[in-house]
Design an enzyme around this catalytic site. Structure first.
Site, PDB file in Angstrom:
ATOM      1  N   GLN A 201       0.876  -1.174   0.000  1.00 12.92           N
ATOM      2  CA  GLN A 201       0.000   0.000   0.000  1.00 12.92           C
ATOM      3  C   GLN A 201       0.913   1.224   0.000  1.00 12.92           C
ATOM      4  O   GLN A 201       1.497   1.575   1.022  1.00 12.92           O
ATOM      5  CB  GLN A 201      -0.920  -0.038   1.223  1.00 12.92           C
ATOM      6  CG  GLN A 201      -1.735  -1.329   1.319  1.00 12.92           C
ATOM      7  CD  GLN A 201      -2.821  -1.428   0.266  1.00 12.92           C
ATOM      8  OE1 GLN A 201      -3.688  -0.555   0.175  1.00 12.92           O
ATOM      9  NE2 GLN A 201      -2.787  -2.473  -0.552  1.00 12.92           N
ATOM     10  N   GLY A 242     -11.686   2.675   4.546  1.00  8.94           N
ATOM     11  CA  GLY A 242     -10.751   1.840   3.792  1.00  8.94           C
ATOM     12  C   GLY A 242      -9.902   2.631   2.808  1.00  8.94           C
ATOM     13  O   GLY A 242     -10.105   3.830   2.588  1.00  8.94           O
ATOM     14  N   HIS A 243      -8.975   1.940   2.171  1.00  9.43           N
ATOM     15  CA  HIS A 243      -8.021   2.608   1.278  1.00  9.43           C
ATOM     16  C   HIS A 243      -8.723   3.198   0.057  1.00  9.43           C
ATOM     17  O   HIS A 243      -9.662   2.640  -0.467  1.00  9.43           O
ATOM     18  CB  HIS A 243      -6.885   1.670   0.852  1.00  9.43           C
ATOM     19  CG  HIS A 243      -7.274   0.379   0.247  1.00  9.43           C
ATOM     20  ND1 HIS A 243      -6.358  -0.560  -0.147  1.00  9.43           N
ATOM     21  CD2 HIS A 243      -8.488  -0.153  -0.021  1.00  9.43           C
ATOM     22  CE1 HIS A 243      -6.976  -1.593  -0.644  1.00  9.43           C
ATOM     23  NE2 HIS A 243      -8.253  -1.387  -0.584  1.00  9.43           N
ATOM     24  N   ASN A 244      -8.208   4.363  -0.338  1.00  5.80           N
ATOM     25  CA  ASN A 244      -8.655   5.048  -1.551  1.00  5.80           C
ATOM     26  C   ASN A 244     -10.045   5.647  -1.469  1.00  5.80           C
ATOM     27  O   ASN A 244     -10.587   6.083  -2.495  1.00  5.80           O
ATOM     28  CB  ASN A 244      -8.572   4.113  -2.768  1.00  5.80           C
ATOM     29  CG  ASN A 244      -7.146   3.682  -3.043  1.00  5.80           C
ATOM     30  OD1 ASN A 244      -6.737   2.607  -2.659  1.00  5.80           O
ATOM     31  ND2 ASN A 244      -6.372   4.560  -3.656  1.00  5.80           N
ATOM     32  N   SER A 262     -12.191   2.309  -1.656  1.00  2.00           N
ATOM     33  CA  SER A 262     -12.543   2.925  -2.934  1.00  2.00           C
ATOM     34  C   SER A 262     -13.975   3.424  -3.004  1.00  2.00           C
ATOM     35  O   SER A 262     -14.532   3.578  -4.097  1.00  2.00           O
ATOM     36  CB  SER A 262     -12.289   1.947  -4.094  1.00  2.00           C
ATOM     37  OG  SER A 262     -10.915   1.596  -4.138  1.00  2.00           O
TER      38      SER A 262
END
Lengths: 329, 329, 329
Positions: A201, A242-244, A262
């Site tokens: 990441q 969460g990521h993004n 996302s």
């Protein structure tokens, strides 16, 4: 925290640039709730039906809308279009946030290549990694960890034991509550023959200005791009982002919400407690999501969305559950 | 973190032991997403329908399945059975985890009876209790607390402010993200005359090899026996795992999941975000549980299980809720 | 933690003030589960159907109700009205909590105006702010932060990296597990022209006596008044309790529960894991809320309440979801 000098009602009206009626010299020293306010406190009312409670209360003064001003004639009233907002401003006036005391505690560990503005306050047992940047007026409380190359904007306050991984940017005038973690790895693995291979990441986390983040909330770093939280966003405790993800400006999210990777959330949204957003969906501006609701598709139209099972006595629920199971046949 | 030297496509193919087509000498320095990859980046495609996006992108090279290789002829392609997995391997190659720098920070407190391998890295303001064991190549970041008699296996990385209580065992090559708590007491009390009498929690926590645990996730110690997390398990952020749970190898669990005590989950399961597993149940291998689903019985057959109320506009939900309530009559 | 001396069954019966049958001199050194107990361990049985398991086990002695005593004649039995409670008392006897070792670790930072009883144990790298009060027999583990003016009652134990903000009061004999945050700001903002204006949170947090709080649980300070947790309340991990909540004595709450602000919960309630309570509601005494249930109205009658969608195989769920959506038409 510090006792504030009592001020006359007229001075409060002047501060809010609003009209008032009644005894201009009545002294106020703090804000209070409708039911508990004392003679030296000011409260507010937005609901005509609560005007009787005011009359029965000891409140020394009341903020009201113009159309309600006539209901309260036995004590000073301040007349304001948005009494709750005016109340918030006075509450801030009577309870200002303590300012940074320019200092680095002797027990803090600050790496030589980190840049700490002389006006910042670095508390006990803090660790600031190489190349981190701490701007003017920042307050960092005990036990905080600021990762390599991360930056904290002016006048931001970070409460104890917060962790910023490397490469996180926090804006100005933010508040990060205890136990917040910014920039841990997103949950990304490629499945292969029954096992999981980690996807490094390598993105970052970017937090805008005037953002508040509640205790033990976690915001993961992006996989390749950054995770972004817009200006003025308010996050309650125990939220997972969460990521993004991209969260639009001035969106407010209540406690225990989970937002999978996302997800894009628009501006001016409100998300109720323990709602869950499955990943890779877009939520447009001005959406309200009810508490406990699972979102698993795009939302393209502003409005309120709900998906919770009605709660009833357990014996009734058992009957309902049996009938619902039959719907699958 | 460190800039990696660009390498020719042919060298990447050699690393993956796979075929390639196109310009062998084209230089690649990192991985990228389909839509954002640049000339010096490699990406992947697993869905034929996205091949057009590749053609419109700047990506310098693409990993594809053999059957899709013909769709992309304008730039180098690597041909691999499992492009996403191959992409993960290259991503790891270009972004390797930093290795431990053999050192114990001057501000760390390490009890004399603790055993720390000379190759391990112990960060600032860490506390390592008596009789703890830290193996070779371990990286322990700032503010971590390792309890009495706990052990950390080789090459494991522990991010800031993680807490291991006494008697926890963590395997090799694990990653524990910031704020993780291992080994707090399980929730066990005997009711007696309207009050709760605590049952001491005397078991431990055993974490296998190659386990990753997300930020602020908590795993309780066993009441009498141990709580056990199998090899290769991946846990996202903010998960709660109760005492005496057993999680089978290579199971992946998304954020905000709660697993009550004494639940046994098989191998190769996938549990969606915010799912809740009531305690004392057995879930067999290869089960998929959808996000937001409550499990309150054994699952003995592999497959996907779901139990969430469909989400709709709030006004429609009100109608649905009224009709569902009627099902109990 | 420390090995306990084996004691004869007769001494255990004396300790519990209960009757026993069988070999008075049989030695017991710990408690065990029905299925794993060894010759030197005592277990318990409350369900007649499990008596056969006892007979097949190695358990050295068994606590039973009088009516079940006749089922087990091959080993000593202790006869007690409430075998599980008796078991808990013996478990505590065999695994007593370590007592505080009067000491302040050299690496701890204790402000001069803080008051720390000489019998208290202050661990490594702890920070105790001005005007805090630590009573007799308190154990504070590594990395804990005690805020300005907060107080911790006698014989309370606080595990690593807990954070108490300023103005929090914790009672006697409490246990706070790692990562707990008490007194972060409640989630209070006034909306104004699409932005949020913070309402300063000036109340405190008051925790009664004999309260246990699980790892990473967060309890916000009150907006004006205090957030209050009654005597004997047991909170599991990862719970969020909003500002101004009042939780009645001896209520137990399982992991991952969210309780929005200004909720009042009665005494002797039990709330299942991941339940969510929307704010500003009153729950009366003796209410049981099932796991995963959303409460969005007052509960005025004791009993059990449930609201969860039944979980089934995903293909069946799809059929159910379609039919439920039709209910809105």
């Amino acid at each position: 925290m510090l006792p504030t000098q009592p001020v006359p009602v007229s001075a409060l009206a002047q501060r809010l640039a609003c009209e008032f009626r009644g005894d201009a010299s009545h002294l106020i020293d703090s804000v209070g709730s409708v039911t508990h306010a004392t003679r030296s406190q000011i409260t507010f009312v937005v609901d005509q039906r609560r005007a009787n409670e005011i009359l029965a209360s000891d409140a020394g003064a009341v903020i009201v809308r113009a159309e309600d001003a006539g209901l309260i004639t036995d004590r000073p009233v301040l007349i304001h279009d948005d009494p709750y907002y005016a109340y918030a401003l006075l509450a801030q006036y009577f309870s200002p946030r303590p300012r940074a005391r320019a200092s680095v505690h002797a027990s803090a560990v600050v790496e030589p290549s980190a840049s700490v503005d002389p006006s910042a306050e670095i508390g006990p047992l803090v660790y600031i990694a190489p190349d981190a940047k701490i701007a003017a007026g920042v307050r960092i409380h005990a036990g905080v960890r600021i990762g390599r190359g991360s930056s904290v904007g002016a006048d931001t306050e970070i409460f104890p034991n917060v962790v910023l991984y490397h490469g996180c940017q926090v804006g100005e005038r933010c508040v990060l509550h205890a136990g917040v973690v910014l920039g841990a790895d997103g949950f990304g693995y490629a499945p292969h023959k029954g096992q999981w291979t980690k996807i490094p990441q390598t993105g970052g986390v970017i937090i805008g200005n005037d953002v508040e983040i509640g205790a033990n909330t976690t915001i993961d770093r992006g996989a390749l791009d950054d995770t972004e939280i817009g200006d003025g966003v308010k996050l309650d405790n125990q939220i997972q982002i969460g990521h993004n993800c991209k969260i639009g400006a001035h969106t407010a999210i209540a406690g225990c919400v989970g937002i999978a990777g996302s997800t894009r959330i628009g501006k001016h949204c409100m998300i109720g407690g323990a709602a869950m957003l499955a990943g890779h969906f877009d939520i447009c501006d001005n959406v309200v999501i009810s508490a406990g609701t699972l979102i698993a598709s795009d939302i393209k139209k502003p409005g309120r969305y709900t998906g919770v099972f009605p709660t009833v006595e357990h014996s009734l629920w058992r009957k309902m559950a049996v009938k619902i199971r039959k719907l699958s046949s």
